[in-house]
Scaffold this active site. Sequence first.
Site, PDB file in Angstrom:
ATOM      1  N   ASP A  11       0.177   5.340   0.659  1.00  0.00           N
ATOM      2  CA  ASP A  11      -0.888   6.209   1.177  1.00  0.00           C
ATOM      3  C   ASP A  11      -0.568   7.697   1.099  1.00  0.00           C
ATOM      4  O   ASP A  11       0.551   8.120   1.419  1.00  0.00           O
ATOM      5  CB  ASP A  11      -1.142   5.925   2.658  1.00  0.00           C
ATOM      6  CG  ASP A  11      -1.699   4.546   2.930  1.00  0.00           C
ATOM      7  OD1 ASP A  11      -2.218   3.932   1.989  1.00  0.00           O
ATOM      8  OD2 ASP A  11      -1.608   4.098   4.087  1.00  0.00           O
ATOM      9  N   GLU A  49       0.844  -1.199   0.000  1.00  0.00           N
ATOM     10  CA  GLU A  49       0.000   0.000   0.000  1.00  0.00           C
ATOM     11  C   GLU A  49       0.876   1.244   0.000  1.00  0.00           C
ATOM     12  O   GLU A  49       1.949   1.267   0.610  1.00  0.00           O
ATOM     13  CB  GLU A  49      -0.911  -0.009   1.229  1.00  0.00           C
ATOM     14  CG  GLU A  49      -1.972   1.080   1.233  1.00  0.00           C
ATOM     15  CD  GLU A  49      -3.039   0.832   2.302  1.00  0.00           C
ATOM     16  OE1 GLU A  49      -3.667  -0.255   2.266  1.00  0.00           O
ATOM     17  OE2 GLU A  49      -3.229   1.706   3.161  1.00  0.00           O
ATOM     18  N   TRP A  95      -7.795   8.502  16.020  1.00  0.00           N
ATOM     19  CA  TRP A  95      -6.349   8.720  15.931  1.00  0.00           C
ATOM     20  C   TRP A  95      -5.932   9.942  15.120  1.00  0.00           C
ATOM     21  O   TRP A  95      -4.826  10.471  15.299  1.00  0.00           O
ATOM     22  CB  TRP A  95      -5.685   7.500  15.300  1.00  0.00           C
ATOM     23  CG  TRP A  95      -6.112   7.285  13.864  1.00  0.00           C
ATOM     24  CD1 TRP A  95      -7.195   6.605  13.433  1.00  0.00           C
ATOM     25  CD2 TRP A  95      -5.463   7.772  12.679  1.00  0.00           C
ATOM     26  NE1 TRP A  95      -7.284   6.632  12.051  1.00  0.00           N
ATOM     27  CE2 TRP A  95      -6.225   7.344  11.572  1.00  0.00           C
ATOM     28  CE3 TRP A  95      -4.308   8.525  12.452  1.00  0.00           C
ATOM     29  CZ2 TRP A  95      -5.878   7.648  10.258  1.00  0.00           C
ATOM     30  CZ3 TRP A  95      -3.954   8.830  11.133  1.00  0.00           C
ATOM     31  CH2 TRP A  95      -4.732   8.387  10.049  1.00  0.00           C
ATOM     32  N   THR A 115       1.896  10.503   4.803  1.00  0.00           N
ATOM     33  CA  THR A 115       2.200   9.484   3.805  1.00  0.00           C
ATOM     34  C   THR A 115       2.686   8.235   4.527  1.00  0.00           C
ATOM     35  O   THR A 115       3.223   8.292   5.627  1.00  0.00           O
ATOM     36  CB  THR A 115       3.273   9.951   2.806  1.00  0.00           C
ATOM     37  OG1 THR A 115       4.486  10.258   3.514  1.00  0.00           O
ATOM     38  CG2 THR A 115       2.795  11.185   2.044  1.00  0.00           C
ATOM     39  N   GLU A 131      -2.804  10.671   3.023  1.00  0.00           N
ATOM     40  CA  GLU A 131      -3.977  10.922   3.860  1.00  0.00           C
ATOM     41  C   GLU A 131      -3.931  12.350   4.394  1.00  0.00           C
ATOM     42  O   GLU A 131      -2.893  12.816   4.870  1.00  0.00           O
ATOM     43  CB  GLU A 131      -4.018   9.945   5.038  1.00  0.00           C
ATOM     44  CG  GLU A 131      -4.227   8.499   4.618  1.00  0.00           C
ATOM     45  CD  GLU A 131      -4.167   7.541   5.800  1.00  0.00           C
ATOM     46  OE1 GLU A 131      -5.054   6.672   5.895  1.00  0.00           O
ATOM     47  OE2 GLU A 131      -3.235   7.666   6.615  1.00  0.00           O
TER      48      GLU A 131
END
Length: 296
Positions: free
Chosen positions: A115, A113, A206, A131, A117
């Site tokens: 990422d 993966e 979180w 990241t 976000e």
Amino acid sequence: MNKMDYISIFGFVSVLYLIIRVDARAHEVQGIDQNKVGFDDNYVVTWGQNNVLKLNQGKEVQLSLDRSSGSGFESKNHYESGFFQLRIKVPPKDSSGIVTAFYLTSKENTHDEVDIEFLGNKEGKPIRVQTNVFTNGKGDREQKLVLWFDPTKDFHTYAILWNPYQIVFYVDNIPIRVFKNTTSEGMNYPSKPMQVVVSLWNGEDWATDGGKSKINWAFAPFKANFQGFNNSGCFGNGEKNACGSSAYWWNTGSYSKLSDSEQKAYTNVRQKYMNYDYCSDKVRFHVPPSECKWNN
């Protein structure tokens, strides 16, 4: 004008100058007119259908999050290398606990993966970009930075380059992170076929202040908008190493490392805006993870 205003303006001007310097290479990367590719050409809605709105004849999509559900979409195809980008505008005002995600994933238990976000925040406080890179189901490679602009005000371009040499995360053509392929040194590197996935979801456990700042539902529904649905990617179709071919522009030698102008922009942004790097977190890692010496 106070000292912080001068610093902020100076930082913005510095980044703007570096954006201009890498613009020539960016034109090559963005060779296809994004406005000619609609959502339905490459993507499909996967969840929260009632919270997905297609706009401008499918050239723009809005995801919403309310108490009942978030929403998301993903690419129709699985890719084994490529350049993937979207223009994104994240939720405004108080977005504490809200996560807007744009990532590549192979989905299985031992998934790979990559990422990007956006971690929401209280109104007036900066939204951080996180990241992460997973290989064989293992992540914990987070880096975070504060953007040099307000990502809630307008669309900006976020991109991931994934080729046999490196993974590069971009914001408006500026590289913000590089993860190199160091499999020759015994390190893992994402290699499984991955889909592009986009979602807007509840991450209040979180995402903001370590989970202390919860979602303020008085501001719901929260809305994020997306444009530019072209993907330059290789499908592979089961042919071994086919997607590593230099016949694809993103695998050519010029994309095996950052250009000189990209390297200067990368260094500038990380010095000014990065505020967390797992490689420097001595509480979590008494000894830095092995890949850190090649990626810093």
